[in-house]
Write a protein that holds these residues in place. Structure first.
Motif, PDB file in Angstrom:
ATOM      1  N   VAL A  43     -36.299 -65.598 -79.403  1.00 18.11           N
ATOM      2  CA  VAL A  43     -34.912 -66.065 -79.400  1.00 18.11           C
ATOM      3  C   VAL A  43     -34.860 -67.553 -79.732  1.00 18.11           C
ATOM      4  CG1 VAL A  43     -32.900 -66.457 -77.908  1.00 18.11           C
ATOM      5  CG2 VAL A  43     -34.084 -64.268 -77.855  1.00 18.11           C
ATOM      6  N   LYS A  44     -35.785 -68.321 -79.159  1.00 17.42           N
ATOM      7  CA  LYS A  44     -35.836 -69.757 -79.459  1.00 17.42           C
ATOM      8  C   LYS A  44     -36.062 -69.978 -80.958  1.00 17.42           C
ATOM      9  CE  LYS A  44     -38.642 -73.872 -78.697  1.00 17.42           C
ATOM     10  NZ  LYS A  44     -39.869 -74.384 -78.092  1.00 17.42           N
ATOM     11  N   ALA A  45     -36.991 -69.230 -81.530  1.00 19.47           N
ATOM     12  CA  ALA A  45     -37.276 -69.355 -82.963  1.00 19.47           C
ATOM     13  C   ALA A  45     -36.038 -69.013 -83.786  1.00 19.47           C
ATOM     14  CB  ALA A  45     -38.443 -68.450 -83.351  1.00 19.47           C
ATOM     15  N   PHE A  46     -35.318 -67.993 -83.369  1.00 18.02           N
ATOM     16  CA  PHE A  46     -34.101 -67.603 -84.081  1.00 18.02           C
ATOM     17  C   PHE A  46     -33.082 -68.742 -84.090  1.00 18.02           C
ATOM     18  CE2 PHE A  46     -29.761 -65.953 -83.878  1.00 18.02           C
ATOM     19  CZ  PHE A  46     -29.680 -65.325 -85.112  1.00 18.02           C
ATOM     20  N   PHE A  47     -32.822 -69.306 -82.900  1.00 17.66           N
ATOM     21  CA  PHE A  47     -31.816 -70.353 -82.817  1.00 17.66           C
ATOM     22  C   PHE A  47     -32.258 -71.646 -83.501  1.00 17.66           C
ATOM     23  CE2 PHE A  47     -30.108 -67.724 -79.286  1.00 17.66           C
ATOM     24  CZ  PHE A  47     -28.849 -67.534 -79.834  1.00 17.66           C
ATOM     25  N   VAL A  48     -33.523 -71.981 -83.393  1.00 19.06           N
ATOM     26  CA  VAL A  48     -34.021 -73.172 -84.095  1.00 19.06           C
ATOM     27  C   VAL A  48     -33.876 -72.961 -85.600  1.00 19.06           C
ATOM     28  CG1 VAL A  48     -36.107 -74.492 -84.639  1.00 19.06           C
ATOM     29  CG2 VAL A  48     -35.564 -73.946 -82.262  1.00 19.06           C
ATOM     30  N   GLY A  49     -34.225 -71.783 -86.067  1.00 20.03           N
ATOM     31  CA  GLY A  49     -34.091 -71.480 -87.493  1.00 20.03           C
ATOM     32  C   GLY A  49     -32.643 -71.529 -87.949  1.00 20.03           C
ATOM     33  N   ILE A  54     -28.373 -74.230 -90.899  1.00 19.12           N
ATOM     34  CA  ILE A  54     -27.006 -74.754 -90.951  1.00 19.12           C
ATOM     35  C   ILE A  54     -26.993 -76.222 -91.344  1.00 19.12           C
ATOM     36  CG2 ILE A  54     -24.994 -75.321 -89.511  1.00 19.12           C
ATOM     37  CD1 ILE A  54     -25.573 -72.690 -87.984  1.00 19.12           C
ATOM     38  N   THR A  55     -27.960 -76.972 -90.823  1.00 18.98           N
ATOM     39  CA  THR A  55     -27.980 -78.410 -91.108  1.00 18.98           C
ATOM     40  C   THR A  55     -28.725 -78.753 -92.395  1.00 18.98           C
ATOM     41  OG1 THR A  55     -29.954 -78.716 -89.729  1.00 18.98           O
ATOM     42  CG2 THR A  55     -27.796 -79.021 -88.672  1.00 18.98           C
ATOM     43  N   ALA A  56     -29.234 -77.761 -93.079  1.00 15.39           N
ATOM     44  CA  ALA A  56     -29.962 -78.019 -94.324  1.00 15.39           C
ATOM     45  C   ALA A  56     -29.013 -78.595 -95.368  1.00 15.39           C
ATOM     46  CB  ALA A  56     -30.591 -76.732 -94.839  1.00 15.39           C
ATOM     47  N   ALA A  65     -36.485 -73.706 -93.604  1.00 16.10           N
ATOM     48  CA  ALA A  65     -36.075 -73.457 -92.219  1.00 16.10           C
ATOM     49  C   ALA A  65     -36.231 -71.982 -91.862  1.00 16.10           C
ATOM     50  CB  ALA A  65     -34.632 -73.901 -92.014  1.00 16.10           C
ATOM     51  N   GLU A  66     -35.840 -71.113 -92.768  1.00 19.13           N
ATOM     52  CA  GLU A  66     -35.983 -69.671 -92.517  1.00 19.13           C
ATOM     53  C   GLU A  66     -37.451 -69.275 -92.416  1.00 19.13           C
ATOM     54  OE1 GLU A  66     -33.779 -67.433 -95.396  1.00 19.13           O
ATOM     55  OE2 GLU A  66     -31.903 -68.451 -94.895  1.00 19.13           O
ATOM     56  N   LEU A  67     -38.283 -69.859 -93.261  1.00 19.26           N
ATOM     57  CA  LEU A  67     -39.720 -69.567 -93.195  1.00 19.26           C
ATOM     58  C   LEU A  67     -40.334 -70.066 -91.889  1.00 19.26           C
ATOM     59  CD1 LEU A  67     -40.862 -70.323 -96.858  1.00 19.26           C
ATOM     60  CD2 LEU A  67     -40.781 -68.098 -95.717  1.00 19.26           C
ATOM     61  N   GLU A  68     -39.922 -71.243 -91.444  1.00 19.24           N
ATOM     62  CA  GLU A  68     -40.419 -71.773 -90.174  1.00 19.24           C
ATOM     63  C   GLU A  68     -40.004 -70.885 -89.010  1.00 19.24           C
ATOM     64  OE1 GLU A  68     -39.245 -75.838 -89.648  1.00 19.24           O
ATOM     65  OE2 GLU A  68     -40.326 -76.508 -91.427  1.00 19.24           O
ATOM     66  N   ALA A  69     -38.764 -70.413 -89.029  1.00 17.43           N
ATOM     67  CA  ALA A  69     -38.279 -69.533 -87.962  1.00 17.43           C
ATOM     68  C   ALA A  69     -39.072 -68.232 -87.947  1.00 17.43           C
ATOM     69  CB  ALA A  69     -36.795 -69.251 -88.140  1.00 17.43           C
ATOM     70  N   THR A  70     -39.312 -67.678 -89.110  1.00 18.34           N
ATOM     71  CA  THR A  70     -40.091 -66.439 -89.197  1.00 18.34           C
ATOM     72  C   THR A  70     -41.513 -66.663 -88.704  1.00 18.34           C
ATOM     73  OG1 THR A  70     -38.754 -65.730 -91.075  1.00 18.34           O
ATOM     74  CG2 THR A  70     -40.858 -64.614 -90.754  1.00 18.34           C
ATOM     75  N   LYS A  71     -42.088 -67.801 -89.077  1.00 17.40           N
ATOM     76  CA  LYS A  71     -43.444 -68.136 -88.625  1.00 17.40           C
ATOM     77  C   LYS A  71     -43.492 -68.253 -87.100  1.00 17.40           C
ATOM     78  CE  LYS A  71     -47.064 -71.614 -89.076  1.00 17.40           C
ATOM     79  NZ  LYS A  71     -47.412 -72.922 -89.612  1.00 17.40           N
TER      80      LYS A  71
END
Length: 91
Positions: A43-49, A54-56, A65-71
């Protein structure tokens, strides 16, 4: 005197059953804790991603950002799986 010997011989069996039960309960609780921790990390990874997406400022930053969240989500799952594997090997 024979009665005392008979009752003392059943005590180790009873103690063994309790130890086995307690051990299984402890392993189950640790496995549950690992699953809960995995869920929180996911859940944390989802929200951070989402926040980073959004801020990109451009599409490239959003993709990163999406790749980092998936990682982060994959790392959370791998960590939980590793903990559960160690618990099962210690049995």
């Amino acid at each position: 005197m024979e009665e005392k010997m008979g009752s003392s011989s059943s005590a180790p069996l009873s103690n063994h059953k309790n130890t086995s039960w307690v051990s299984r309960l402890k392993k189950s609780c640790l496995s549950l804790a690992a699953s809960i921790q995995e869920s929180f990390r996911y859940v944390k990874a989802f929200f951070v991603g989402q926040a980073k997406t959004i801020t990109a400022r451009n599409e490239k930053e959003a993709s990163v950002a999406e790749l980092e969240a998936t990682k982060m989500q994959v790392e959370a799952a791998d960590a939980a799986e590793d903990i559960k594997n160690r618990l099962n090997k210690s049995a």
